[in-house]
Design a protein around this motif. Structure first.
Motif, short mmCIF file in Angstrom:
data_model
loop_
_atom_site.label_atom_id
_atom_site.label_comp_id
_atom_site.label_asym_id
_atom_site.label_seq_id
_atom_site.Cartn_x
_atom_site.Cartn_y
_atom_site.Cartn_z
N VAL A 45 8.96 -6.60 -0.94
CA VAL A 45 9.02 -7.01 0.26
C VAL A 45 7.78 -6.36 0.93
O VAL A 45 7.37 -5.24 0.29
CB VAL A 45 10.20 -6.65 1.03
N GLN A 46 7.45 -6.90 1.89
CA GLN A 46 6.34 -6.06 2.93
C GLN A 46 6.80 -5.66 4.03
O GLN A 46 7.64 -6.51 4.91
CB GLN A 46 5.16 -7.42 3.25
N ILE A 47 6.77 -4.43 4.35
CA ILE A 47 7.36 -3.65 5.56
C ILE A 47 6.20 -3.07 6.18
O ILE A 47 5.46 -2.08 5.76
CB ILE A 47 8.31 -2.57 5.25
N GLU A 48 5.61 -3.74 7.61
CA GLU A 48 4.35 -3.47 8.11
C GLU A 48 3.26 -3.26 7.01
O GLU A 48 3.12 -4.35 6.51
CB GLU A 48 4.74 -1.83 9.12
N TYR A 49 2.83 -2.20 7.06
CA TYR A 49 1.61 -1.98 6.05
C TYR A 49 2.01 -1.45 4.68
O TYR A 49 1.20 -1.37 3.75
CB TYR A 49 0.55 -1.08 6.73
N LEU A 50 3.38 -1.58 4.43
CA LEU A 50 3.95 -0.92 3.04
C LEU A 50 4.55 -2.16 2.24
O LEU A 50 5.09 -3.02 2.79
CB LEU A 50 4.88 0.34 3.27
N LYS A 51 4.15 -1.82 1.04
CA LYS A 51 4.95 -2.73 0.04
C LYS A 51 6.05 -2.09 -0.36
O LYS A 51 6.11 -0.77 -0.52
CB LYS A 51 3.83 -3.26 -1.31
N PHE A 97 4.71 4.72 -1.58
CA PHE A 97 3.95 5.87 -0.62
C PHE A 97 2.64 6.35 -0.85
O PHE A 97 2.03 6.97 -0.11
CB PHE A 97 4.96 7.04 -1.12
N PHE A 98 2.08 5.35 -1.91
CA PHE A 98 0.43 5.73 -2.02
C PHE A 98 -0.37 4.58 -1.21
O PHE A 98 -1.50 4.51 -1.27
CB PHE A 98 0.06 5.58 -3.52
N LYS A 99 0.40 3.67 -0.38
CA LYS A 99 -0.29 2.74 0.47
C LYS A 99 -1.14 2.11 -0.23
O LYS A 99 -2.27 1.96 0.57
CB LYS A 99 -0.67 3.45 1.79
N GLY A 100 -1.00 1.25 -1.15
CA GLY A 100 -1.78 0.57 -2.04
C GLY A 100 -3.02 1.24 -2.66
O GLY A 100 -3.84 0.58 -3.51
N THR A 101 -3.21 2.37 -2.65
CA THR A 101 -4.19 3.26 -3.55
C THR A 101 -3.44 3.19 -4.99
O THR A 101 -2.35 3.24 -5.28
CB THR A 101 -4.36 4.69 -2.98
N GLU A 102 -4.49 3.64 -5.90
CA GLU A 102 -4.12 3.55 -7.32
C GLU A 102 -3.18 4.83 -7.70
O GLU A 102 -3.42 5.92 -7.26
CB GLU A 102 -5.34 3.94 -8.10
N PRO A 103 -1.96 4.43 -8.24
CA PRO A 103 -1.30 5.56 -8.77
C PRO A 103 -1.80 6.44 -9.95
O PRO A 103 -2.98 5.77 -10.35
CB PRO A 103 -0.07 4.87 -9.40
N TRP A 104 -1.43 7.46 -10.23
CA TRP A 104 -2.12 8.05 -11.51
C TRP A 104 -1.50 7.42 -12.73
O TRP A 104 -0.46 6.64 -12.65
CB TRP A 104 -1.24 9.67 -11.75
#
Length: 242
Positions: free
Chosen positions: A22-28, A75-82
């Protein structure tokens, strides 16, 4: 010194998820619901491998199977995980941009969604490794979280890290290369002095960092009893308070 939060992920089998994104505001986020109505929910905080890592999705589905609306936001807001293929020498720089102590805004967004869109009245939180550290932080800061379970992740550098707001359970592996038993004993000693709410600390024999989130088909036979025990303990703690 061992790199915090990193562990050998080994071979991982494919996992067919039971929930949906789901999409919640700016978070997936990944959400799984039980088959019946409930006003109880659990937030799962992923480790460095992110919200799409199969082990974490398995845990979300497991919690939902025990009767909780369960959600794992990115919680990484779309940035790459490790990634397991990344170079450990780059880990400190990666961590600077992925601080487990800076999750308050995202937690509030998810809490709002659970209350307003899902009808949740009691909300717990569990987190693994990076996510365990985030849970420890949030249980010091956010009274909306009824109970928390931090699995092999602790806030290390704050003298205020013992004044938990609500019941919190800390799970550790005896052979964790990132959290020494001395650190566990220090945490226990300080919680006895300063903590005013129920808490629990448990160390699982022979277990390494990351042990409790393995899917059944990825477990080693000698570790399986401890993994299953840790998961039962995690669920029992949530059921006691949420």
């Amino acid at each position: 010194m061992a790199d915090p939060f990193l562990y050998n992920t080994g071979e991982r089998s494919h996992y067919g998820c039971l929930g949906h994104e789901v999409q919640i505001e700016y978070l997936k986020a990944y959400v799984c619901r039980p088959s019946f109505f409930t006003d109880k929910a659990v937030i799962v905080v992923h480790d460095v491998f992110g919200w799409r890592f199969p082990d974490i999705r398995y845990i979300v589905d497991l919690m939902a199977g025990h009767g909780y609306i369960t959600i794992c936001p990115d919680f990484f807001k779309g940035t790459e995980p490790w990634k397991p293929t990344d170079h450990w020498v780059d880990f400190p720089d990666w961590m600077k941009n992925h601080d487990p102590m800076k999750v308050d805004k995202e937690a509030d967004v998810v809490l709002k969604y659970l209350k307003e869109q899902c009808g949740a009245k009691k909300i717990g939180i569990v987190g693994f490794s990076w996510g365990g550290m985030a849970v420890h932080h949030l249980m010091l800061k956010n009274p909306q979280l009824t109970a928390g379970v931090s699995l092999y992740g602790i806030v290390r550098d704050s003298e205020e890290r013992y004044a938990l707001l609500n019941p919190t359970f800390f799970i550790f592996g005896e052979k964790d290369h990132t959290i020494s038993l001395d650190q566990v004993f220090l945490l226990e000693d300080k919680l006895k002095q300063y903590c005013k709410v129920p808490y629990k600390i448990k160390v699982y024999p022979g277990q390494v960092h990351g042990f409790a989130q393995l899917k059944p088909e990825d477990m080693k036979p000698e570790d399986k009893p401890y993994i299953e025990e840790a998961r039962r303990d995690m669920i029992d703690w949530i059921k006691m308070f949420v």
